[in-house]
Write a protein that holds these residues in place. Structure first.
Motif, PDB file in Angstrom:
ATOM      1  N   ALA A 353       0.789  -1.384  -0.102  1.00 42.13           N
ATOM      2  CA  ALA A 353       0.068   0.171  -0.059  1.00 42.13           C
ATOM      3  C   ALA A 353       0.828   1.172  -0.134  1.00 42.13           C
ATOM      4  CB  ALA A 353      -1.045   0.094   1.222  1.00 42.13           C
ATOM      5  N   ASP A 354       1.797   1.346   0.968  1.00 47.77           N
ATOM      6  CA  ASP A 354       2.691   2.649   0.909  1.00 47.77           C
ATOM      7  C   ASP A 354       3.431   2.814  -0.348  1.00 47.77           C
ATOM      8  OD1 ASP A 354       1.797   3.385   3.635  1.00 47.77           O
ATOM      9  OD2 ASP A 354       3.625   2.452   4.520  1.00 47.77           O
ATOM     10  N   PHE A 355       3.901   1.791  -0.755  1.00 49.68           N
ATOM     11  CA  PHE A 355       4.641   1.786  -2.092  1.00 49.68           C
ATOM     12  C   PHE A 355       3.973   2.330  -3.197  1.00 49.68           C
ATOM     13  CE2 PHE A 355       5.400  -0.477  -5.940  1.00 49.68           C
ATOM     14  CZ  PHE A 355       6.471  -0.050  -6.641  1.00 49.68           C
ATOM     15  N   ILE A 356       2.658   1.799  -3.406  1.00 48.24           N
ATOM     16  CA  ILE A 356       1.737   1.987  -4.709  1.00 48.24           C
ATOM     17  C   ILE A 356       1.322   3.462  -4.429  1.00 48.24           C
ATOM     18  CG2 ILE A 356      -0.667   1.087  -4.227  1.00 48.24           C
ATOM     19  CD1 ILE A 356       1.552   0.213  -7.318  1.00 48.24           C
ATOM     20  N   CYS A 357       0.827   3.772  -3.201  1.00 47.61           N
ATOM     21  CA  CYS A 357       0.074   4.947  -3.101  1.00 47.61           C
ATOM     22  C   CYS A 357       1.034   6.392  -3.159  1.00 47.61           C
ATOM     23  CB  CYS A 357      -0.613   5.230  -1.775  1.00 47.61           C
ATOM     24  SG  CYS A 357      -2.179   3.936  -1.750  1.00 47.61           S
ATOM     25  N   SER A 358       2.278   5.993  -2.797  1.00 53.42           N
ATOM     26  CA  SER A 358       3.206   7.164  -3.137  1.00 53.42           C
ATOM     27  C   SER A 358       3.841   7.172  -4.429  1.00 53.42           C
ATOM     28  CB  SER A 358       4.575   6.812  -2.127  1.00 53.42           C
ATOM     29  OG  SER A 358       5.059   5.766  -2.289  1.00 53.42           O
ATOM     30  N   LYS A 359       3.884   6.011  -5.070  1.00 54.39           N
ATOM     31  CA  LYS A 359       4.301   5.915  -6.642  1.00 54.39           C
ATOM     32  C   LYS A 359       3.445   6.335  -7.769  1.00 54.39           C
ATOM     33  CE  LYS A 359       6.215   2.623 -10.071  1.00 54.39           C
ATOM     34  NZ  LYS A 359       6.746   1.274 -10.196  1.00 54.39           N
ATOM     35  N   TYR A 360       2.129   6.138  -7.486  1.00 54.17           N
ATOM     36  CA  TYR A 360       1.042   6.400  -8.491  1.00 54.17           C
ATOM     37  C   TYR A 360      -0.069   7.454  -7.684  1.00 54.17           C
ATOM     38  CZ  TYR A 360       3.492   2.964 -11.149  1.00 54.17           C
ATOM     39  OH  TYR A 360       4.209   2.344 -11.837  1.00 54.17           O
ATOM     40  N   ASN A 361       0.170   8.671  -7.747  1.00 52.94           N
ATOM     41  CA  ASN A 361      -0.765   9.741  -6.799  1.00 52.94           C
ATOM     42  C   ASN A 361      -1.854  10.525  -7.975  1.00 52.94           C
ATOM     43  OD1 ASN A 361      -1.336  12.575  -5.826  1.00 52.94           O
ATOM     44  ND2 ASN A 361      -1.011  11.297  -3.993  1.00 52.94           N
ATOM     45  N   TRP A 362      -3.251  10.349  -7.652  1.00 51.95           N
ATOM     46  CA  TRP A 362      -4.005  11.089  -8.718  1.00 51.95           C
ATOM     47  C   TRP A 362      -3.596  12.712  -8.827  1.00 51.95           C
ATOM     48  CZ3 TRP A 362      -5.797   9.004 -12.556  1.00 51.95           C
ATOM     49  CH2 TRP A 362      -6.613   7.923 -12.641  1.00 51.95           C
ATOM     50  N   ASP A 363      -3.366  13.258  -7.714  1.00 53.17           N
ATOM     51  CA  ASP A 363      -3.042  14.708  -7.578  1.00 53.17           C
ATOM     52  C   ASP A 363      -1.749  14.927  -8.834  1.00 53.17           C
ATOM     53  OD1 ASP A 363      -4.995  15.246  -6.182  1.00 53.17           O
ATOM     54  OD2 ASP A 363      -4.085  15.108  -4.154  1.00 53.17           O
ATOM     55  N   ASP A 364      -0.618  14.161  -8.519  1.00 55.24           N
ATOM     56  CA  ASP A 364       0.264  14.264  -9.474  1.00 55.24           C
ATOM     57  C   ASP A 364      -0.120  14.096 -10.743  1.00 55.24           C
ATOM     58  OD1 ASP A 364       3.193  14.405  -9.936  1.00 55.24           O
ATOM     59  OD2 ASP A 364       3.176  12.333 -10.444  1.00 55.24           O
ATOM     60  N   VAL A 365      -0.861  13.050 -11.348  1.00 53.67           N
ATOM     61  CA  VAL A 365      -1.439  12.646 -12.550  1.00 53.67           C
ATOM     62  C   VAL A 365      -2.125  13.959 -12.924  1.00 53.67           C
ATOM     63  CG1 VAL A 365      -2.965  11.209 -13.849  1.00 53.67           C
ATOM     64  CG2 VAL A 365      -1.634  10.210 -12.194  1.00 53.67           C
ATOM     65  N   VAL A 366      -2.902  14.589 -12.261  1.00 58.08           N
ATOM     66  CA  VAL A 366      -3.716  15.789 -12.687  1.00 58.08           C
ATOM     67  C   VAL A 366      -2.739  16.895 -13.012  1.00 58.08           C
ATOM     68  CG1 VAL A 366      -5.531  17.691 -12.035  1.00 58.08           C
ATOM     69  CG2 VAL A 366      -5.844  15.105 -11.598  1.00 58.08           C
ATOM     70  N   SER A 367      -1.802  17.137 -12.019  1.00 62.58           N
ATOM     71  CA  SER A 367      -1.015  18.257 -12.338  1.00 62.58           C
ATOM     72  C   SER A 367      -0.043  17.896 -13.747  1.00 62.58           C
ATOM     73  CB  SER A 367      -0.074  18.298 -11.309  1.00 62.58           C
ATOM     74  OG  SER A 367       1.103  19.154 -11.439  1.00 62.58           O
ATOM     75  N   ARG A 368       0.376  16.750 -13.976  1.00 65.75           N
ATOM     76  CA  ARG A 368       1.229  16.548 -15.205  1.00 65.75           C
ATOM     77  C   ARG A 368       0.156  16.565 -16.510  1.00 65.75           C
ATOM     78  NH1 ARG A 368       4.501  11.135 -13.770  1.00 65.75           N
ATOM     79  NH2 ARG A 368       5.279  11.485 -16.033  1.00 65.75           N
ATOM     80  N   THR A 369      -1.188  16.154 -16.401  1.00 68.07           N
ATOM     81  CA  THR A 369      -2.213  16.339 -17.295  1.00 68.07           C
ATOM     82  C   THR A 369      -2.214  17.513 -17.705  1.00 68.07           C
ATOM     83  OG1 THR A 369      -2.862  14.032 -16.743  1.00 68.07           O
ATOM     84  CG2 THR A 369      -4.356  15.336 -18.416  1.00 68.07           C
ATOM     85  N   LEU A 370      -2.767  18.612 -16.608  1.00 67.17           N
ATOM     86  CA  LEU A 370      -2.753  19.971 -16.889  1.00 67.17           C
ATOM     87  C   LEU A 370      -1.454  20.613 -17.553  1.00 67.17           C
ATOM     88  CD1 LEU A 370      -4.485  20.975 -13.570  1.00 67.17           C
ATOM     89  CD2 LEU A 370      -5.499  20.896 -16.012  1.00 67.17           C
ATOM     90  N   ARG A 371      -0.279  20.176 -17.372  1.00 67.58           N
ATOM     91  CA  ARG A 371       0.749  20.462 -18.087  1.00 67.58           C
ATOM     92  C   ARG A 371       0.753  20.044 -19.533  1.00 67.58           C
ATOM     93  NH1 ARG A 371       3.756  19.249 -13.148  1.00 67.58           N
ATOM     94  NH2 ARG A 371       4.708  17.419 -14.165  1.00 67.58           N
ATOM     95  N   ALA A 372       0.329  18.863 -19.547  1.00 65.27           N
ATOM     96  CA  ALA A 372       0.295  18.512 -20.988  1.00 65.27           C
ATOM     97  C   ALA A 372      -0.696  19.313 -21.710  1.00 65.27           C
ATOM     98  CB  ALA A 372       0.085  17.124 -21.085  1.00 65.27           C
ATOM     99  N   TYR A 373      -1.775  19.698 -21.237  1.00 66.38           N
ATOM    100  CA  TYR A 373      -2.826  20.334 -21.925  1.00 66.38           C
ATOM    101  C   TYR A 373      -1.972  21.903 -22.545  1.00 66.38           C
ATOM    102  CZ  TYR A 373      -6.845  17.665 -20.007  1.00 66.38           C
ATOM    103  OH  TYR A 373      -7.524  16.676 -19.683  1.00 66.38           O
ATOM    104  N   ALA A 374      -1.111  22.298 -21.696  1.00 59.05           N
ATOM    105  CA  ALA A 374      -0.479  23.397 -21.967  1.00 59.05           C
ATOM    106  C   ALA A 374       0.811  23.388 -22.809  1.00 59.05           C
ATOM    107  CB  ALA A 374       0.096  24.421 -20.550  1.00 59.05           C
ATOM    108  N   GLY A 375       1.305  21.944 -23.115  1.00 54.49           N
ATOM    109  CA  GLY A 375       2.308  21.823 -23.751  1.00 54.49           C
ATOM    110  C   GLY A 375       3.481  21.806 -23.333  1.00 54.49           C
ATOM    111  N   ARG A 376       3.532  21.770 -21.736  1.00 58.22           N
ATOM    112  CA  ARG A 376       4.856  21.822 -21.003  1.00 58.22           C
ATOM    113  C   ARG A 376       5.219  20.588 -20.651  1.00 58.22           C
ATOM    114  NH1 ARG A 376       1.579  26.158 -18.559  1.00 58.22           N
ATOM    115  NH2 ARG A 376       1.737  24.966 -16.605  1.00 58.22           N
ATOM    116  N   GLU A 377       4.469  19.493 -20.712  1.00 62.55           N
ATOM    117  CA  GLU A 377       4.851  18.281 -20.065  1.00 62.55           C
ATOM    118  C   GLU A 377       6.042  17.544 -20.916  1.00 62.55           C
ATOM    119  OE1 GLU A 377       5.109  14.960 -17.488  1.00 62.55           O
ATOM    120  OE2 GLU A 377       3.833  16.818 -17.420  1.00 62.55           O
TER     121      GLU A 377
END
Length: 377
Positions: A353-377
């Motif tokens: 649990a600790d391993f997977i929840c720190s490695k794959y975090n939805w808030d981080d996914v959203v932040s990176r997706t928003l950067r991709a929307y802006a062409g910055r990822e």
């Protein structure tokens, strides 16, 4: 004077609507992304495929701050996704959106339409769908390949969920993509109340929880499990996806072994109980995009046993047991080992649990997706 950050207007399509009983991993991803983006103040609209399973009166117009719209859909096998994508793409093209986010390769065949009207188009490839058995031949395969070529030509950004798919686009099209994996949230543990009531079991049991389609290889698991010496049950949880013949084959394979239970499609509390109380979660797939069910199982602290395909091995690293893809013998041996050595199963469980929840975090996914929307990822 400091400039105010522009609040994007975002449209998404390629998914079923909230609460659709046939929804799967794509719908989970869309729900997590859209709800979190809406909570950050972005204007998000989801154009969902209409379904026989949800009546017009039951359709939501808003869910967790996201506008929900349903597009006309021809209810025919192989045609429903094509028709809904066409209508969704047209709505996005004529709507006042800054970004159109398309999910999956088939719907991406329509990405040229919003692009023609000046929208920024982003496509998430949830897997190479033409590899799946039900789309491996005929019109479905050709259409999905067409969608793949369209996204390469017209999409401003392509998001992939695994390094293997990223390399595929490099090798096949010379196209660079953006790697953004799925996320997972830490869940609450559930006591086995419904499990006791409906199936007279509460654990320990071996769990398969995924769609019953050939590439997920529930047949391999049943073949292997029948040779395992254990009193534990095998719970097969999931529904078919235009694969009723395959489901019938699985039930025939399981006949005569009272340890094997089929639950059908599961949602809500029962789903949570199944993850919470499993002894081992098994994902024997030959093919995956990024297995959200594997992330979810590990987030509950399940001991996991998965095939050694890259999409699974990359996720679990050394925090789960792995068997050779397609080998019933190796799967049987690994299952037997975990049944006979609870201390080893507990060690995997403690680390998951600790391993997977720190490695794959939805808030981080959203932040990176928003950067991709802006062409910055």
């Amino acid at each position: 004077m400091k400039r105010r950050k522009k609040i994007l207007s975002i449209a998404m399509f390629g998914q079923r609507g909230p609460g659709d009983p046939l929804s799967g991993g794509i719908e989970t991803v869309v729900l997590e992304l859209s709800a979190r983006m809406a909570a950050l103040g972005y204007r998000v609209t989801c154009y969902n495929r209409s379904s026989r399973q949800i009546s017009k009166s039951s359709r939501l117009t808003e869910y967790q701050g996201v506008r929900e719209k349903y597009v006309p859909t021809l209810q025919m096998k192989g045609i429903s996704a094509v028709s809904s994508s066409l209508f969704a793409a047209a709505a996005c093209a004529f709507g006042r959106y800054d970004v159109v986010h398309i999910h999956a390769e088939g719907p991406a065949a329509m990405c040229w339409l919003p692009k023609l009207f000046g929208k920024r188009v982003v496509v998430t490839v949830h897997g190479l769908d033409w590899q799946r058995e039900k789309w491996s031949k005929g019109f479905g395969s050709k259409y999905i390949r067409f969608g793949e070529r369209c996204m390469v030509r017209y999409a401003d950004q392509i998001i992939v969920l695994s390094e293997g798919v990223r390399q595929y686009f490099r090798d096949t099209y010379g196209k660079e993509t953006t790697f953004i994996p799925n996320g997972v949230a830490r869940p609450a543990f559930r006591e086995p109340e419904l499990l006791r009531e409906r199936y007279q079991t509460e654990g320990p049991y071996i769990l398969y929880l995924s769609r019953l389609v050939p590439e997920k290889r529930a047949d391999l698991l049943i073949e292997a499990f029948r040779q395992v010496k254990t009193d534990m049950k095998l719970v097969i949880a999931g529904g078919s996806s235009d694969t009723d013949d395959y489901m019938e084959k699985l039930k025939q394979m399981a006949s005569g072994d009272s340890r094997i239970i089929f639950t059908g499609l599961v949602r809500g509390r029962l789903l949570e109980e199944l993850y919470s109380n499993a002894y081992v979660y098994v994902l024997p797939s030959d093919l995956e995009g990024m297995p959200l069910s594997l992330l979810e199982a590990m987030s509950y602290g399940c001991c996991c046993l998965t095939s050694d395909i890259a999409e699974c091995a990359e996720v679990v690293e050394d925090k789960a047991m792995i068997f050779h893809k397609g080998s019933a013998e190796d799967l049987q041996e690994k299952l037997q080992f975990l049944c006979d050595h609870p201390d080893n199963a507990d060690a995997y469980r403690a680390a998951a649990a600790d391993f997977i929840c720190s490695k794959y975090n939805w808030d981080d996914v959203v932040s990176r997706t928003l950067r991709a929307y802006a062409g910055r990822e």
